[in-house]
Each structure stands twice: as C-alpha cells, then as structure tokens.
Design an enzyme around this catalytic site. Structure first.
Site, short mmCIF file in Angstrom:
data_model
loop_
_atom_site.label_atom_id
_atom_site.label_comp_id
_atom_site.label_asym_id
_atom_site.label_seq_id
_atom_site.Cartn_x
_atom_site.Cartn_y
_atom_site.Cartn_z
N LYS A 1 -12.96 2.19 -2.47
CA LYS A 1 -13.97 2.63 -1.50
C LYS A 1 -15.00 3.54 -2.19
O LYS A 1 -16.20 3.43 -1.95
CB LYS A 1 -13.32 3.39 -0.34
CG LYS A 1 -12.54 2.50 0.64
CD LYS A 1 -12.04 3.31 1.84
CE LYS A 1 -11.21 2.47 2.79
NZ LYS A 1 -10.67 3.20 3.92
N GLU B 1 0.83 -1.21 0.00
CA GLU B 1 0.00 0.00 0.00
C GLU B 1 0.86 1.27 0.00
O GLU B 1 0.43 2.32 -0.44
CB GLU B 1 -0.93 -0.02 1.23
CG GLU B 1 -2.19 0.80 1.06
CD GLU B 1 -3.16 0.66 2.23
OE1 GLU B 1 -2.80 0.07 3.26
OE2 GLU B 1 -4.28 1.16 2.09
N HIS C 1 8.61 -27.13 -0.65
CA HIS C 1 8.21 -28.38 -1.31
C HIS C 1 7.11 -28.14 -2.33
O HIS C 1 6.47 -29.08 -2.80
CB HIS C 1 7.78 -29.40 -0.25
CG HIS C 1 8.92 -29.77 0.64
ND1 HIS C 1 9.70 -30.89 0.45
CD2 HIS C 1 9.47 -29.10 1.68
CE1 HIS C 1 10.65 -30.91 1.35
NE2 HIS C 1 10.54 -29.84 2.12
O1 PA5 Z 1 -3.51 1.81 5.74
C1 PA5 Z 1 -4.62 2.29 5.55
O2 PA5 Z 1 -4.81 3.51 5.61
C2 PA5 Z 1 -5.82 1.41 5.26
O3 PA5 Z 1 -5.48 0.07 5.17
C3 PA5 Z 1 -6.85 1.55 6.38
O4 PA5 Z 1 -6.25 1.16 7.59
C4 PA5 Z 1 -8.11 0.73 6.11
O5 PA5 Z 1 -8.65 1.06 4.87
C5 PA5 Z 1 -9.13 0.97 7.22
O6 PA5 Z 1 -9.43 2.33 7.33
P1 PA5 Z 1 -10.11 2.92 8.63
O7 PA5 Z 1 -9.21 2.74 9.78
O8 PA5 Z 1 -10.33 4.38 8.30
O9 PA5 Z 1 -11.41 2.19 8.82
#
Ligand code: PA5
Length: 407
Positions: free
Chosen positions: A399, A272, A293
């Site tokens: 999203k 990410e 394996h």
């Molecule tokens: O790293 C990130 O920003 C994302 O993976 C969020 O943690 C994830 O989308 C969840 O978001 P939130 O904490 O706003 O619910």
C-alpha cells in the site's frame, strides 16, 4: 457441535500433540484475556447476537424492499467473508443479488457493474476499516456519479449509500458524516480478516437472504465450547509441527462446489496472519474431485513439501440418484464420500499428512462454527510460531509503495 475434525492422519504422534497443548492453552488464554490488541473477534459472535443483529436485519429488510441490487465495495477482509458465505450458503428468505466491486482494478469489470447499476434499483455499501484503501476509494468515486445521475441528485444518491467503517478514524467516516450516509461500525479491535462476524460480513449476507442469526449462533457455540478450543489447538499444533518437520505448503482442499470463495477467505486468513518473518505454511486451494484429475498427479508423486486439509460436507442439502450405468443405484453424494475415502487412502499410502474437517451439512449454523474454529486455529498457530496473527506489514508495504507512485 456438528463439525468433526480428524487429525489422526497427520503422521504426528499423539504424544507430540499433547506435549504442546500447554502452549496452545496459553495462546488461548492470551486471546481471551482482554489484554491482547486486536482480539475483539473472539467475543464478536456472542456480542453481536443481540443489538447489532437486530439492527442489521432491519437494515437488510429496508434494502431488500427498496432495491434490486446491492453493490458492496470492499477488498480483502472487507469483502471476502461476505462473498464466500453468499456463494456457499442457502438463502432462507427472499434476498437480492449482491455484486462486489473494489476488489480488483479491472476496467471491464467496473463497466459491467456500472451497467447493472444503471439498469437496477441499487443500494451501495462501501466497506473499509481504514477508509483509505486505494481500490475501494477508486471504485466508490467511480460509482457515485452514476448513483447521483440515476437518482437525480447527490442527496438522493447519499440516501442509498451505506458506509461500514471505523467508528471515528479515516476519510470514509468523515465523508459519511458530511454527506449523511447511513453507517455501521467495524470495531477498532477487530482486523479486516477477522471481521466476518461484524457488520462488514453480516450486512451483505443478510441482504442476500442468509440466516445470519443461525450463523452467529454456530460461531458463538464454538466460542463457548472447551471441546472446540481443544480441536482448534490440535489442528494448530499439527500445522505448527508439520512446518517444523519441513512442510512448506498447506493444500486446502474443497470437496464441495460451493466452497471456492471460502477457500479464498481462508487463504487470506492463514496467509496474512502467518506468512511472516520468513515462515508460515503457504496456503493454496484445490477443488475436489476436479483437481484430482490434474493436480492429483503432483499430490501423489510430486515433491512432498505439503500437508493437506480436506473440507468435506457429509450430507448434501439435496441428493440425486444415479439412474443407470455402472454407478446405478448409488447417489452422487455417496460417490463423493467414496472419493474422499479414496483420496485419504491413496495419499496416506505415500505418507502425506492429512487433516479432515467434516461438516454434517453446509448450512449457516455449521458454517459459523467452521469460520470461528478456523480463526481460532489460525491465531493459535501464529502464536506457537511466535508471529503476530493480527498485523500485516507486508500488505502495508504494497500500500505504501502504491501511494508513493500515485503521489
Ligand atoms: O485483513 C486485512 O486487514 C486486510 O486484508 C484489509 O481487510 C484490506 O487491506 C482492506 O482494508 P480496509 O478495510 O481498511 O479497506
């Protein structure tokens, strides 16, 4: 410091690494300057060793005394850090089981969790920085009526709900104020995948009995040490250069059975943070010796588009001798060491670049060092690649589409 990082088997000349240390140093200066957005995580371990630690430990104590189960509702960075640590680490004092919900849309899993809630004294901890993530909202809405039914009223249910979210923004914060939930904060300047050393990671870990004080000590030690800046810089530079040489994939290889979810946490961190603008090493995980394996064939003779990073625990917390047969007289741990040495020898023989990350043992202190080291490595690699390590426009894209369809 207890971790050992070996970057000498990447096939990259030391002079090439050294040539980029200046740029990596500049990236580190930016991270610590206090002027870069979303870099609150660099100071989080040392900051949170004080007041927040005591508050979290006290809350965890209350939860352990009142409940038999903690249901943590969160997704992505709001659950993976805690889930991974709970799988990996020994519990130093009596903990209670922690079950995670809100990280999938699987009806059967929802129903299994509801059965547990019906049968056990439960506290719910909902974690969402934004407060409006669909999976998390959904799971929370599904669980609330069961809590109200179990405890006789919405007010009694609310006494058993803890919300960890932004200090001011988002619908979860608004609801927490309205209903009187206990709350903890995810700081504004720390993103989800860098939030493991905030309440979002620490509270569930503490409830499960993990020594979070030692974990923060380990991370803070790593943050304070120039030696570790250099190690993170060298790993980041190797990853950056290997990508430039055409490597597309990084196999993150876990040589310990309890590191499976740590691999998921790391996949999120690297994927990410770095997978942007058509670039980034594709992070993927393997478990050794299991996958030697199966995927071992591809590694040895398949398309050489990858580098490997091996995560090795040198000393098991408990050892088991082999009583008979061809390996009699050795321990399982010794065989694991031999397995690691054999992988490195066989894969170097076909020029696969390998980084080794060794922990002396898998305890909370070293695990804290490890996570902090990897957060630093990740941010430096992204900065060398000139992408922002702290945004996630691609995740936001999913999203947004989801919200359009739901509307
Ligand atoms: O790293 C990130 O920003 C994302 O993976 C969020 O943690 C994830 O989308 C969840 O978001 P939130 O904490 O706003 O619910």
């Amino acid at each position: 410091m207890k971790l050992t990082i070996k970057t000498q088997n990447t096939g990259i000349a030391q002079s090439e690494i050294e040539a980029l240390r200046g740029d990596a140093g500049k990236a580190l200066d930016r991270l610590w300057s206090g002027r870069e957005p979303m870099t609150g995580w660099v100071q989080a371990p040392s900051k949170n060793k004080g007041e927040l630690l005591e508050k979290v430990l006290a809350m965890a104590d209350v939860i352990r005394n009142e409940a038999e189960l903690l249901v943590v509702i969160g997704i992505g960075g709001s659950y993976l850090g805690a889930k991974a640590a709970i799988e990996a680490l020994p519990k130093y004092e009596r903990g209670i089981p922690v079950r995670f919900l809100g990280n999938n849309l699987c009806s059967e899993y929802f129903l299994e969790t509801i059965e547990e809630v019906k049968n056990k004294k439960t506290v719910v901890c909902v974690i969402s920085k934004s407060g409006n993530t669909m999976e998390v909202q959904t799971a929370f809405e599904v669980i609330k009526p069961y809590m109200a039914e179990k405890y006789g009223s919405q007010e009694e249910a609310a006494r058993r709900i803890l919300a960890i979210t932004d200090a001011e923004k988002g619908s979860l914060r608004a609801e927490a104020i309205e209903k009187g939930y206990t709350t903890l904060e995810i700081p504004d300047d720390i993103g989800g995948r860098y939030s493991v050393f905030t309440a979002a990671g620490l509270l569930p870990m503490a409830v499960s009995g993990i020594d979070i004080r030692a974990m923060l000590e380990g991370a803070a030690e790593c943050a304070a040490s120039p030696e570790w800046d250099l190690a993170a810089a060298d790993y980041a530079i190797a990853r950056f250069l290997l990508q430039k040489q055409g490597k597309e994939v990084e196999f993150l290889e876990m040589c310990h059975s309890r590191l499976g979810y740590f691999g998921e946490w790391l996949k999120q961190l690297f994927g990410e943070s770095e997978g942007k603008e058509g670039g980034g090493l594709l992070p993927t995980t393997l478990t050794f010796s299991t996958d030697l394996h199966s995927m071992g064939q591809y590694l040895q003779q398949g398309r050489q588009i990858f580098m490997e990073t091996l995560f090795v625990v040198d000393n098991p917390l408990k050892e088991i001798p082999i009583p008979s047969g061809p390996q009699a007289g050795r321990t399982v741990g010794e065989l694991s060491d031999i397995m690691v040495q054999s992988v490195v020898a066989a894969h170097r023989a076909v020029d696969i670049p390998i980084v080794e990350i060794h922990m002396e043992k898998l305890d909370a202190y070293e695990y804290g060092e490890l996570l902090y080291f990897l957060e630093t490595t990740c941010a430096i690699t992204a900065m060398l690649s000139r992408v922002n390590p702290f945004d996630q426009p691609g995740v936001e894209g999913y999203k947004a589409e989801m919200h359009k369809l739901l509307d």
